[in-house]
Write an enzyme that holds these catalytic residues in place. Structure first.
Site, mmCIF file in Angstrom:
data_model
loop_
_atom_site.group_PDB
_atom_site.id
_atom_site.type_symbol
_atom_site.label_atom_id
_atom_site.label_comp_id
_atom_site.label_asym_id
_atom_site.label_seq_id
_atom_site.Cartn_x
_atom_site.Cartn_y
_atom_site.Cartn_z
ATOM 1 C CG ASP A 286 -0.530 -3.126 5.664
ATOM 2 O OD1 ASP A 286 -1.614 -3.475 6.202
ATOM 3 O OD2 ASP A 286 -0.418 -2.071 5.022
ATOM 4 C CE1 TYR B 139 -9.492 2.128 7.285
ATOM 5 C CE2 TYR B 139 -8.671 2.954 9.362
ATOM 6 C CZ TYR B 139 -8.523 2.794 8.008
ATOM 7 O OH TYR B 139 -7.403 3.283 7.387
ATOM 8 C CE LYS B 140 -8.169 -1.164 4.794
ATOM 9 N NZ LYS B 140 -8.771 -0.225 3.835
ATOM 10 N NE ARG C 197 -10.249 -1.976 -2.880
ATOM 11 C CZ ARG C 197 -9.624 -1.374 -1.853
ATOM 12 N NH1 ARG C 197 -8.348 -1.630 -1.612
ATOM 13 N NH2 ARG C 197 -10.248 -0.517 -1.096
ATOM 14 C CG PHE D 81 -1.997 1.000 1.194
ATOM 15 C CD1 PHE D 81 -3.001 0.906 0.241
ATOM 16 C CD2 PHE D 81 -2.019 2.057 2.074
ATOM 17 C CE1 PHE D 81 -4.021 1.849 0.190
ATOM 18 C CE2 PHE D 81 -3.039 3.011 2.028
ATOM 19 C CZ PHE D 81 -4.033 2.906 1.083
#
Lengths: 419, 419
Positions: free
Chosen positions: A204, A229-230, A379, A127
């Site tokens: 990560d 938060y995902k 996505r 990322f």
């Protein structure tokens, strides 16, 4: 082999879904909206508003400063729950703190400072913020970045990693699930390869935590960071977590020496004297309301169990891939994720030259929220706790409508600030 | 000269208090509890629970990821409001981000990296975490700490500062209001002295913001950080702010290079390329719920006005000092704050060898919450927006009761983890 791909088949899959009842544990404010972006921001758990309101009115409003006597342990308690149910780690190895980027900085800086080597291996497919953080680190602390050039559709090649590893490498920074393609390297194999040359690995876990079983202890992982938060549904910008293998904790010292890492914090002595354990990676006062929201969210994941979440996720991924093959390939889409479900996380990426405009048209005209990622990826992020197979079928159907009507051509080509 | 110090006099002061109506803007769950610790955690504003619930249900629950289109600007918008109403800074000079400690690290590191000098001046009287952060910084980045030894009752001596300043000094880190004594150095004078030798000053505004008028622009301030959960009432661990003088922004580069500082953040390019402006000091996704709570809290401060808050605060400080002289001196307390109200922030410190036990007894037996600070200080922190003069009178009266009955002797001498 592709099975029945009718809407009726999707409904049947939902009928046999052992996690179906968990959808009711989330707020679905607009049932016609198909939300396939839980891998950017998970839905609001139904229990969260009342829980937060209680923390606000009772904890803050009534308890005032006295509530910190309890709150002070929440980051560690939530960390232990994450360790146990989500990350395959031991008590005292995971804590919530800061943002993912800040945690990555702390752990990478600590690893570099503890090593007499100067090379940090990163991947093209990491990322962006992970790469930026490492770049800043070597610029300020000294060192070199060595970049793997993984295939952004298929993910890490173990051969390329092997070629990049030598005894100059202090640290390898990789994603357990690629943010773009969803590709999953073999964590155990990567850890082993890095350890063979005496390097540490910092994972990560943002796109893995809560979606795929992560086994930090069993795979011999050294360091990890990730967000809540995902797939963990902790809410916008909820605090990140960090993991440091027990044996490494006293050996590593991070550079942001805040008072939450201090031995006997409230003695307020003149010099920094960090505790031996995980708290030495903490810095300042945690944002308690955002931290609190992780609690009821995590309870849902714990009850469902990551193994069951993963099992449904694999079925959903296969369903999307099959639908894409049957209906989207002829409309210009190409699968930009690994085909093998064992090497793919919970999301599926589809490439199309007009992906940006199609993503806008889906959201604004067709009631389907998914994500665009540069350069040309749509996505699709089903979240097994609340996404249905029927939603996936309808989303692909609406996507076909957008493509066939060319309605997306009305949307600007330019990338706006927020996707 | 000391005026009438009766309870009736206190009631009269309340009767003439132009801020008295603001008490109703806060939740007072237990009217018998006298809360004098708003300088650790400000009370819950009455508007906050509904505002937060709306952000949670509508923004997160209904808007989902789409709400980030709005949320992404909140840190800057709140920063501009702080700049305008609280900090005397210009638009684009203040933003909310991370914790105070992390912000202090970023700005101090940036200042050091931009200088060819290596000395950072700190004060014995700086908040411990500030000193720890600077210690870590020089340890990891190279440099030396030079420590002022200010009087912890009376605060910074300009002569000592002058003696510590020379052309090796890159940065001076000081508090605008001392966390322990409440002492306030003359910001303009300190900035001028530092600038004369070519050094920058980084101010910790935690105990100043919202309590005393801060004039960052007018005093020529370079850098500042501070929290929003004390006199600004943003809630437990609400995000901190950072200030960088406009002209310095493009010249300073902070080491935690996260994607929130990146030009064209969502293009997700391979290399870090920070914006020229204040956002280059941001790192990762802000904790949105904790950030949101700052909004309604700040509205109350804006409406009351910092000048009026300060005027009442000075009156309250004088009232406490007078009461202490009249009733507490003979009971073994000594004023451990500057006498001159112009050199003192909103809180007053009183020293007593048994301060720790007395603080516990006050909270547990007498319904008065204030703070202990090492080594022997009772910290009285009236918050003008909701504290009444009658509460101050009653608190001192209850304190006399605790002292006269020696009820505090039942409490442990040891410092517990949380005060």
């Amino acid at each position: 082999m592709t099975g029945d791909l009718s809407r009726t088949a999707a409904e049947e899959l939902d009928g046999h879904d052992e996690l179906a009842r968990f959808r009711a544990r989330f707020v679905v404010a607009d049932p016609d909206l198909i939300y396939l972006d839980g891998n950017s921001l998970g839905r609001l758990p139904a229990a969260t508003p009342a829980f937060l309101d209680h923390v606000v009115r009772e904890g803050w409003g009534r308890g005032l400063i006295r509530s910190w006597g309890d709150w002070i342990d929440w980051a560690a308690r939530l960390g232990d729950r994450l360790a146990d149910h989500v990350l395959g780690a031991r008590p005292g190895e995971v804590v919530l703190s800061d943002s993912t980027s800040v945690n990555l900085y702390k752990l990478a800086a600590a690893a570099l400072a503890a090593s007499d080597r100067g090379v940090v291996v990163v991947d093209t497919d990491d990322f962006p913020t992970d790469r930026y953080v490492v770049q800043g680190l070597v610029e300020h602390h000294g060192g070199t970045v060595r970049e793997l050039r993984s295939d952004i559709d298929r993910g890490l090649s173990p051969d390329r990693l092997r070629a990049a590893l030598d005894e100059d490498v202090a640290l390898v920074v990789l994603s357990a699930v690629s943010y773009r393609s969803g590709a999953m390297p073999d964590m155990a194999e990567v850890n082993r390869m890095a350890h063979e040359v005496g390097a540490l690995v910092l994972w990560d876990l943002c796109h893995a935590a809560g979606a795929v079983p992560v086994e930090l202890a069993a795979t011999g992982a050294d360091l990890a960071v990730g967000c809540t938060y995902k797939y963990l549904n902790g809410g916008p910008g909820s605090p990140a977590f960090l993991y440091v293998r027990k044996g490494l904790q006293p050996l590593l010292r991070q550079p942001i020496q805040g008072w939450f890492g201090q031995r006997d914090q409230f003695a307020m002595g003149p010099d920094y004297d960090p505790v031996e354990h995980l708290d030495r990676f903490l810095v300042g006062t945690p944002p308690l309301l955002s931290l609190a929201a992780v609690d009821p969210a995590l309870a849902v994941v714990e009850e469902a169990g990551v193994e069951r979440i993963r099992a449904k996720s694999v079925r959903m991924g296969r369903f999307v891939v099959d639908l894409a093959r049957e209906r989207l390939a002829e409309r210009g889409f190409r699968l930009a994720s690994p085909v093998d479900p064992d090497r793919r996380g919970a999301h599926v990426s589809l490439a199309h030259p007009d992906a940006w405009r199609i993503c806008r048209a889906l959201a604004e005209d067709a009631g389907v929220v998914c994500d665009y990622r540069a350069p040309d990826r749509l996505r699709i992020g089903p979240s097994p706790l609340y996404t249905t197979f029927t939603e996936l079928w309808d989303a692909v159907d609406r996507l076909c409508g957008v493509l066939d009507s060319r309605s997306y051509e009305r949307h600007a080509r330019a990338l706006a600030r927020i996707t």
